[in-house]
Design an enzyme around this catalytic site. Structure first.
Site, PDB file in Angstrom:
ATOM      1  N   LYS A  26     -22.774 -92.375 -44.313  1.00  0.00           N
ATOM      2  CA  LYS A  26     -21.888 -92.514 -43.148  1.00  0.00           C
ATOM      3  C   LYS A  26     -21.973 -93.941 -42.598  1.00  0.00           C
ATOM      4  CE  LYS A  26     -25.530 -90.623 -40.174  1.00  0.00           C
ATOM      5  NZ  LYS A  26     -26.082 -89.376 -39.604  1.00  0.00           N
TER       6      LYS A  26
ATOM      7  N   ARG B  90     -26.444 -80.356 -30.643  1.00  0.00           N
ATOM      8  CA  ARG B  90     -25.513 -81.469 -30.834  1.00  0.00           C
ATOM      9  C   ARG B  90     -24.298 -80.977 -31.619  1.00  0.00           C
ATOM     10  NH1 ARG B  90     -27.070 -86.799 -34.345  1.00  0.00           N
ATOM     11  NH2 ARG B  90     -26.902 -85.239 -36.004  1.00  0.00           N
TER      12      ARG B  90
ATOM     13  N   TYR C  22     -27.750-120.593 -22.620  1.00  0.00           N
ATOM     14  CA  TYR C  22     -27.187-120.047 -21.370  1.00  0.00           C
ATOM     15  C   TYR C  22     -28.292-119.665 -20.391  1.00  0.00           C
ATOM     16  CZ  TYR C  22     -22.498-119.503 -23.394  1.00  0.00           C
ATOM     17  OH  TYR C  22     -21.272-119.713 -23.952  1.00  0.00           O
TER      18      TYR C  22
ATOM     19  N   MET D 261     -22.837-115.592 -28.448  1.00  0.00           N
ATOM     20  CA  MET D 261     -21.962-114.747 -29.261  1.00  0.00           C
ATOM     21  C   MET D 261     -22.051-115.089 -30.750  1.00  0.00           C
ATOM     22  SD  MET D 261     -17.856-114.145 -28.978  1.00  0.00           S
ATOM     23  CE  MET D 261     -17.910-113.686 -27.251  1.00  0.00           C
TER      24      MET D 261
HETATM   25  C1  LIG Z   1     -27.371 -89.134 -40.147  1.00  0.00           C
HETATM   26  C2  LIG Z   1     -27.728 -87.768 -40.606  1.00  0.00           C
HETATM   27  C3  LIG Z   1     -28.601 -87.585 -41.687  1.00  0.00           C
HETATM   28  C4  LIG Z   1     -29.403 -88.722 -42.275  1.00  0.00           C
HETATM   29  O1  LIG Z   1     -30.453 -88.989 -41.370  1.00  0.00           O
HETATM   30  P1  LIG Z   1     -31.563 -90.118 -41.632  1.00  0.00           P
HETATM   31  O2  LIG Z   1     -32.476 -89.987 -40.469  1.00  0.00           O
HETATM   32  O3  LIG Z   1     -30.814 -91.414 -41.610  1.00  0.00           O
HETATM   33  O4  LIG Z   1     -32.189 -89.849 -42.929  1.00  0.00           O
HETATM   34  C5  LIG Z   1     -28.776 -86.297 -42.182  1.00  0.00           C
HETATM   35  N1  LIG Z   1     -28.155 -85.239 -41.608  1.00  0.00           N
HETATM   36  C6  LIG Z   1     -27.331 -85.370 -40.540  1.00  0.00           C
HETATM   37  C7  LIG Z   1     -26.700 -84.169 -39.951  1.00  0.00           C
HETATM   38  C8  LIG Z   1     -27.104 -86.638 -39.993  1.00  0.00           C
HETATM   39  O5  LIG Z   1     -26.305 -86.765 -38.930  1.00  0.00           O
END
Ligand SMILES: *Cc1c(COP(=O)(O)O)cnc(C)c1O
Length: 347
Positions: free
Chosen positions: A35, A130, A244, A292
């Site tokens: 992802k 979640r 800055y 930046m």
């Molecule tokens: C992001 C995610 C993972 C991977 O988690 P890591 O801690 O990066 O290994 C696995 N399962 C779900 C549901 C996630 O959201």
């Protein structure tokens, strides 16, 4: 060249995937979580390398991320979507052959009504609150959905980065209560869960951060080198300021290098004051605030003006940098900006 170079070691990512795969029995399959553009490192290159190494199942967060992945991997790879089947996703799921992890009765209904017979998985909530189907809802619908043959039944651990957290065992117990005896394959562990031991492994694991060299996979091979070009060097006298707000004031004469990268490139402002960059193995402290597009660094202790300084590499990983900015490696990785030249080679 004015842009910084991010070198991504695909062999190290593959080695980390193999090492995590080696932490589980042969009966447990190891997928790969790619992802957010493979945690900022480039989904097409990363996923192709993992596919060549034997990974067959890939997870993305949302259906849109499946498009680049399907293009990179071709029709064979299984692409699973954590956010499930959201309103508006139907065409993408059908067109790309994605497998949504359905998170609610609403999503299950949407999926079976719009794509009858299409493959799906289920995500259960075992305490993180979640995503996923709650235990009482599950009790009400499991005998209706399980006969439709989900390809995976999964849940996610909230505290797996801390192996001593008692909530890991509690979530494991809940997952077992909700799924023991079903015939569908099960998955509970991401990187942290793999390291918690065999009781957490089930049929499939879903590592993300560990592939990319981040905590809690302490034995990971480093994956990244981020090398920042020096634009200019100057002497500053005692009492002069840098950057800055003048937050750095030289207490003695020194020399300052100005580097081409800043908070617009994911080198977040919070790391000013704490972080270091490296000339070979020699640390050089940041001097003043992150701008930046620019960083200023105290190089008064170096013999020569460097052409580049490394902010990520063998001497400083994403978690080290995250510590100096009060954040986590995941955030540093996924913030690495689009201006870097991404170079796929050994670091
Ligand atoms: C992001 C995610 C993972 C991977 O988690 P890591 O801690 O990066 O290994 C696995 N399962 C779900 C549901 C996630 O959201």
């Amino acid at each position: 060249m004015g842009t910084a170079t991010l070198t991504i070691d695909l062999d190290a990512i593959v080695a980390n995937w193999r090492a995590l795969d080696g932490r589980t029995d042969a009966s447990t399959e190891t997928a790969a979580v790619v992802k957010a553009d493979a945690y900022g490192l480039g989904i097409a290159r990363v996923a192709s390398a993992l596919r060549d190494a034997g990974a067959r199942k890939f997870f993305v967060a949302v259906a849109e991320e499946g498009a680049a992945l399907r293009q990179a991997l071709g029709p064979e790879a299984e692409i699973m979507v954590f956010s499930g089947h959201m309103a508006g996703d139907t065409d993408l799921i059908r067109g790309l052959g994605l497998v949504p992890m359905l998170n609610s009765i609403e999503q299950i209904t949407r999926h079976v009504e719009t794509l009858p017979g299409a493959r799906f998985g289920l995500q259960l909530d075992t305490g993180m609150n979640r995503l996923g189907i709650e235990p009482d809802e599950w009790a009400a619908i499991r005998d209706i959905v399980l006969p439709r043959g989900p390809v995976l039944v999964m849940s996610h651990l909230a505290c797996a980065d801390d192996r001593d957290d008692a909530r890991n065992a509690r979530q494991l117990r809940t997952f077992r209560e909700m799924t023991d005896g079903i015939s569908a394959p099960r998955s509970l562990a991401a990187t942290g869960g793999i390291l918690l031991g065999p009781g957490f492994h089930f049929d499939l694991t879903r590592p993300g951060i560990g592939l990319y060299g981040g905590r809690p996979f302490a034995d990971a091979r480093p994956v990244l080198r981020l090398s920042l070009p020096v634009i200019q060097c100057r002497d500053v006298a005692s009492g002069e300021i840098v950057g800055y707000g003048g937050s750095f004031e030289a207490s003695a004469p020194t020399r300052i290098a100005t580097l081409s990268a800043g908070y617009a490139d994911g080198l977040i402002r919070a790391m000013g004051g704490e972080a270091v960059v490296f000339h070979g193995a020699v640390p050089c402290p940041l001097a003043g605030r992150v701008s930046m597009d620019l960083l200023t660094v105290d190089i008064g202790h170096l013999d020569t003006d460097p052409s580049h300084l490394d902010i990520l590499g063998r001497h400083q990983g994403v978690d080290d940098l995250a510590d100096s900015a009060g954040t986590i490696g995941y955030e540093i990785l996924t913030s690495l900006g689009p201006r870097y030249v991404r170079n796929y080679a050994g670091i």
